[in-house]
Structures are given as C-alpha cells and as structure tokens.
Design a protein around this motif. Structure first.
Motif, PDB file in Angstrom:
ATOM      1  N   ARG A 184       0.600   3.808  -5.596  1.00 33.18           N
ATOM      2  CA  ARG A 184       1.359   4.820  -4.848  1.00 33.18           C
ATOM      3  C   ARG A 184       0.421   5.843  -4.213  1.00 33.18           C
ATOM      4  NH1 ARG A 184       6.569   3.654  -6.428  1.00 33.18           N
ATOM      5  NH2 ARG A 184       6.738   2.909  -8.570  1.00 33.18           N
ATOM      6  N   HIS A 185      -0.567   6.306  -4.959  1.00 33.66           N
ATOM      7  CA  HIS A 185      -1.531   7.276  -4.423  1.00 33.66           C
ATOM      8  C   HIS A 185      -2.324   6.681  -3.258  1.00 33.66           C
ATOM      9  CE1 HIS A 185      -1.168  10.751  -7.113  1.00 33.66           C
ATOM     10  NE2 HIS A 185      -0.853   9.865  -8.045  1.00 33.66           N
ATOM     11  N   ALA A 186      -2.696   5.427  -3.373  1.00 32.44           N
ATOM     12  CA  ALA A 186      -3.435   4.775  -2.289  1.00 32.44           C
ATOM     13  C   ALA A 186      -2.571   4.679  -1.034  1.00 32.44           C
ATOM     14  CB  ALA A 186      -3.901   3.387  -2.725  1.00 32.44           C
ATOM     15  N   VAL A 187      -1.300   4.341  -1.206  1.00 34.77           N
ATOM     16  CA  VAL A 187      -0.395   4.251  -0.052  1.00 34.77           C
ATOM     17  C   VAL A 187      -0.206   5.639   0.564  1.00 34.77           C
ATOM     18  CG1 VAL A 187       1.952   3.690   0.709  1.00 34.77           C
ATOM     19  CG2 VAL A 187       0.759   2.170  -0.885  1.00 34.77           C
ATOM     20  N   LEU A 188      -0.027   6.640  -0.277  1.00 36.74           N
ATOM     21  CA  LEU A 188       0.096   8.014   0.234  1.00 36.74           C
ATOM     22  C   LEU A 188      -1.176   8.445   0.960  1.00 36.74           C
ATOM     23  CD1 LEU A 188       1.897   9.705  -2.788  1.00 36.74           C
ATOM     24  CD2 LEU A 188       2.860   9.272  -0.517  1.00 36.74           C
ATOM     25  N   GLY A 189      -2.295   7.868   0.567  1.00 40.19           N
ATOM     26  CA  GLY A 189      -3.572   8.164   1.206  1.00 40.19           C
ATOM     27  C   GLY A 189      -3.855   7.324   2.438  1.00 40.19           C
ATOM     28  N   GLY A 190      -2.923   6.440   2.799  1.00 44.31           N
ATOM     29  CA  GLY A 190      -3.090   5.684   4.036  1.00 44.31           C
ATOM     30  C   GLY A 190      -3.208   4.182   3.894  1.00 44.31           C
ATOM     31  N   ALA A 191      -3.202   3.659   2.697  1.00 48.83           N
ATOM     32  CA  ALA A 191      -3.291   2.206   2.496  1.00 48.83           C
ATOM     33  C   ALA A 191      -1.916   1.587   2.770  1.00 48.83           C
ATOM     34  CB  ALA A 191      -3.751   1.886   1.082  1.00 48.83           C
TER      35      ALA A 191
END
Length: 66
Positions: A15-22
């Motif tokens: 989730r953090h990676a997606v929120l960061g643009g992944a």
C-alpha cells in the motif's frame, strides 16, 4: 499480513509503495521484489494494488470539505 513470503513483503508495504507511485505490478516487483521469485503472491499483491489505486481515485474525486 505477509503477502510475499519469498521477500517478506507485507500488505502495508505494498500500500505504501502504491501511495508512493508504484501504479503497476512491474513497479511493485522492481521496488519490493513482489512476484519476482515463485510468483504465488502475484494475485494477492495485484488485488491490494488495485484496491489502493481505487481508494486513491475515490479520495481525489471527493469534494473539499471546506
């Protein structure tokens, strides 16, 4: 919860990676190693990715509460 056992990746990290643009599975694989080894986590990781992207989209479409 651990999603990728091969690389010890949790749903929170995804989730953090997606929120960061992944935004793509390829991005998750590159930054976290998701689905890079045995691949058994791919479906679960992709579902978390899609869910998170949907939440981002919904949050952006809400009118400001001013």
């Amino acid at each position: 919860m651990y999603v990728c056992l091969c690389n010890a990746v949790t749903d929170t990290q995804i989730r953090h990676a997606v929120l960061g643009g992944a935004a793509r599975m390829r991005d998750l694989s590159n930054c976290l190693g998701v689905a890079a080894d045995c691949g058994k986590c791919a479906c679960a990781a992709n579902a978390i990715r899609r869910e998170t992207l949907l939440q981002i989209e919904e949050a952006q479409s809400l009118p400001d509460a001013a």
